[in-house]
Design a protein around this motif. Structure first.
Motif, PDB file in Angstrom:
ATOM      1  N   ARG A 290       0.855  -1.187   0.000  1.00 55.06           N
ATOM      2  CA  ARG A 290       0.000   0.000   0.000  1.00 55.06           C
ATOM      3  C   ARG A 290       0.887   1.232   0.000  1.00 55.06           C
ATOM      4  N   TYR A 291       0.521   2.211  -0.816  1.00 52.79           N
ATOM      5  CA  TYR A 291       1.242   3.482  -0.866  1.00 52.79           C
ATOM      6  C   TYR A 291       0.283   4.611  -0.506  1.00 52.79           C
ATOM      7  N   SER A 292       0.810   5.637   0.119  1.00 48.04           N
ATOM      8  CA  SER A 292       0.010   6.836   0.379  1.00 48.04           C
ATOM      9  C   SER A 292       0.925   8.044   0.415  1.00 48.04           C
ATOM     10  N   ILE A 293       0.321   9.213   0.207  1.00 43.91           N
ATOM     11  CA  ILE A 293       1.060  10.476   0.238  1.00 43.91           C
ATOM     12  C   ILE A 293       0.323  11.439   1.160  1.00 43.91           C
ATOM     13  N   PRO A 294       0.824  11.667   2.365  1.00 48.28           N
ATOM     14  CA  PRO A 294       0.258  12.709   3.212  1.00 48.28           C
ATOM     15  C   PRO A 294       1.117  13.983   3.177  1.00 48.28           C
ATOM     16  N   LEU A 295       0.438  15.120   3.217  1.00 52.34           N
ATOM     17  CA  LEU A 295       1.106  16.413   3.418  1.00 52.34           C
ATOM     18  C   LEU A 295       0.594  16.968   4.733  1.00 52.34           C
ATOM     19  N   PHE A 296       1.497  17.214   5.667  1.00 55.57           N
ATOM     20  CA  PHE A 296       1.146  17.747   6.984  1.00 55.57           C
ATOM     21  C   PHE A 296       1.344  19.257   6.939  1.00 55.57           C
ATOM     22  N   PHE A 297       0.245  19.985   6.935  1.00 58.54           N
ATOM     23  CA  PHE A 297       0.300  21.421   6.666  1.00 58.54           C
ATOM     24  C   PHE A 297       0.261  22.211   7.968  1.00 58.54           C
ATOM     25  N   GLY A 298       1.315  22.969   8.189  1.00 60.23           N
ATOM     26  CA  GLY A 298       1.394  23.842   9.355  1.00 60.23           C
ATOM     27  C   GLY A 298       1.758  25.249   8.942  1.00 60.23           C
TER      28      GLY A 298
END
Length: 347
Positions: A290-298
Motif C-alpha cells: 500500500r502506498y500513500s502520500i500525506p502532506l502535513f500542513f502547518g
C-alpha cells in the motif's frame, strides 16, 4: 480502555483488538471544494459551515473537486515505487538521520507513533520545501526549513515529487481559507501565517501484514497528527481506520478523485479543542503493498499557536499555553523517531 500519549496529552484509543466496524464511507463527511472557487461569498461560507461541522463532530472529511491534477499524483507514485525497490543500502545513503531538518529515507520500524507499540511497519521518504542553506531562516537555525536529501535514482524522482508537493501546498492554502470561514474569521485570516508554511510531505510504503497480527506492531499505531491538518491521498486498498466518539474504529477507504483531510493537534490547540484531532491508525491487511502520500500542513515556523479569541469565553478558558509552531512540531518528532533518541547510532 487503552490510551495513547499525544502532543496534547493522553487520549483513549477504544477497546483493544483489530476488528473495525465496516460502515459506508459517508460516515466520514464528503465536502465539495468547488464552492471555494466561487466568486459568491455566500457559497464559500457554505463550504466553511460544512468544514466546521466536520471538524467539530468528526475531525476527518473527504474533499472532492479539489483541483489537484491526478497525473501529478500518478507521476509521484511511479517514481516512488521505483525508489522503494532500490536496495536498502542505496536508500540508506539518504537516511533521515543524515539530515539536519528531518528529510530523507526512513526504513521499517524507524518511527513509533504510539509509544506503547513496537515500531511502525512502513518505510518512508520525507521532504518539505527545498530551501537552500543560505536562506535566512535556515541560517537562523529554524530546523524545519532547509534542503531536502535526494536519492541518486530513479531518474526524474526530484521533479515529480516536488511537482506533487507544490500541488498539495496549493490545496492546503484553500483548506486554510475554508478553516477561517469555519471559525467565523476573515477568509484570508491565516494567509500571512502560511506564506512560508512548514508543509512536510511523506511518501509511505506499507508492506502487507498477513496471518496473526500483533496489535502493537501495525502499519502506523494509533496516533493523532502534529500539524494543523493533513492532506492524505490513498493509493490502494483500505487500511486507514479512524476512532469515532463511541470508541469504535471506522474504516476510511480510498475514494477515487478525493483526498482525506484530518485535523491535527496544532489546530486543536489553536481552536481551544473546538476542532477535534481524531485518533487514527493504519493496518494493511490487503495482501498487497500500500502506498500513500500525506502532506502535513502547518504555519510559518515562528507562528505562535495560542487559542483564538473566537474559540474561548468565560465558560471555555484557554486550555493550552502559547507555543511556537516549529518548536511544537520538532518536540513531537523528538518523541516519535528512533534516530532522534539519545542512544541512536550514526548511519
Amino acid at each position: 480502555m487503552a490510551v495513547v500519549q499525544t502532543g496534547n496529552g493522553f487520549r483513549k484509543t477504544g477497546e483493544g483488538g483489530l476488528n473495525v466496524q465496516r460502515t459506508a464511507f459517508t460516515e466520514i463527511p464528503m465536502i465539495d471544494l468547488a464552492g471555494m472557487m466561487s466568486r459568491d461569498a455566500a457559497v464559500r461560507r457554505e463550504v466553511g459551515e460544512a468544514v466546521r461541522r466536520a471538524c467539530t463532530e468528526v475531525g476527518f472529511f473527504y474533499v472532492c473537486h479539489h483541483g489537484v491534477d491526478p497525473q501529478s499524483l500518478a507521476r509521484c507514485y511511479a517514481v516512488s515505487k521505483a525508489f522503494f525497490m532500490l536496495s536498502e543500502a542505496e536508500k540508506c545513503e539518504i537516511h533521515i538521520r543524515n539530515s539536519e531538518n528531518h528529510r530523507g529515507y526512513g526504513p521499517l520500524l524507524e518511527e513509533n507513533t504510539n509509544p506503547d507499540s513496537q515500531g511502525d511497519l512502513h518505510e518512508a521518504f520525507d521532504l518539505a520545501g527545498d530551501i537552500p542553506q543560505t536562506d535566512p531562516d535556515v541560517l537562523a537555525g529554524k530546523r524545519l526549513y532547509g534542503p531536502n536529501l535526494w536519492p541518486r535514482h530513479p531518474a526524474g524522482f526530484r521533479d515529480a515529487v516536488l511537482e506533487c508537493r507544490s500541488a498539495l501546498v496549493g490545496l492546503g492554502h484553500t483548506i486554510f481559507r475554508a478553516f477561517a470561514l469555519a471559525l467565523g474569521l476573515e477568509e484570508d485570516y491565516f494567509q500571512p501565517l502560511v506564506e512560508k508554511p512548514c508543509a512536510h510531505m511523506r511518501i509511505l510504503r506499507y508492506p502487507p501484514q498477513k496471518g496473526v497480527i500483533n496489535e502493537k506492531q501495525i502499519g502506523i499505531g494509533a496516533h493523532s497528527d502534529y500539524e494543523c491538518f493533513t492532506i492524505l491521498h490513498q493509493n490502494g486498498e483500505s487500511a486507514l481506520q479512524v476512532l469515532n466518539a463511541a470508541g469504535t474504529w471506522i474504516e476510511a477507504p480510498p475514494i477515487p478523485g478525493t483526498f482525506v483531510i484530518n485535523v491535527g493537534d496544532m489546530m486543536a490547540r489553536w481552536t481551544n479543542d473546538l476542532f477535534c484531532s481524531t485518533l487514527h491508525r493504519v493496518i494493511n491487511r490487503s495482501g498487497k503493498e500500500r502506498y500513500s502520500i500525506p502532506l502535513f500542513f502547518g504555519p510559518n515556523f515562528d507562528t505562535i499557536i495560542s487559542p483564538l479569541p473566537s474559540c474561548q469565553d468565560a465558560d471555555h478558558p484557554p486550555l493550552y499555553p502559547p507555543v511556537k509552531a516549529g518548536d511544537y512540531v520538532l518536540s513531537r518528532f523528538d518523541e516519535t523517531y528512533v534516530y532522534r533518541q539519545p542512544t541512536a547510532e550514526t548511519v
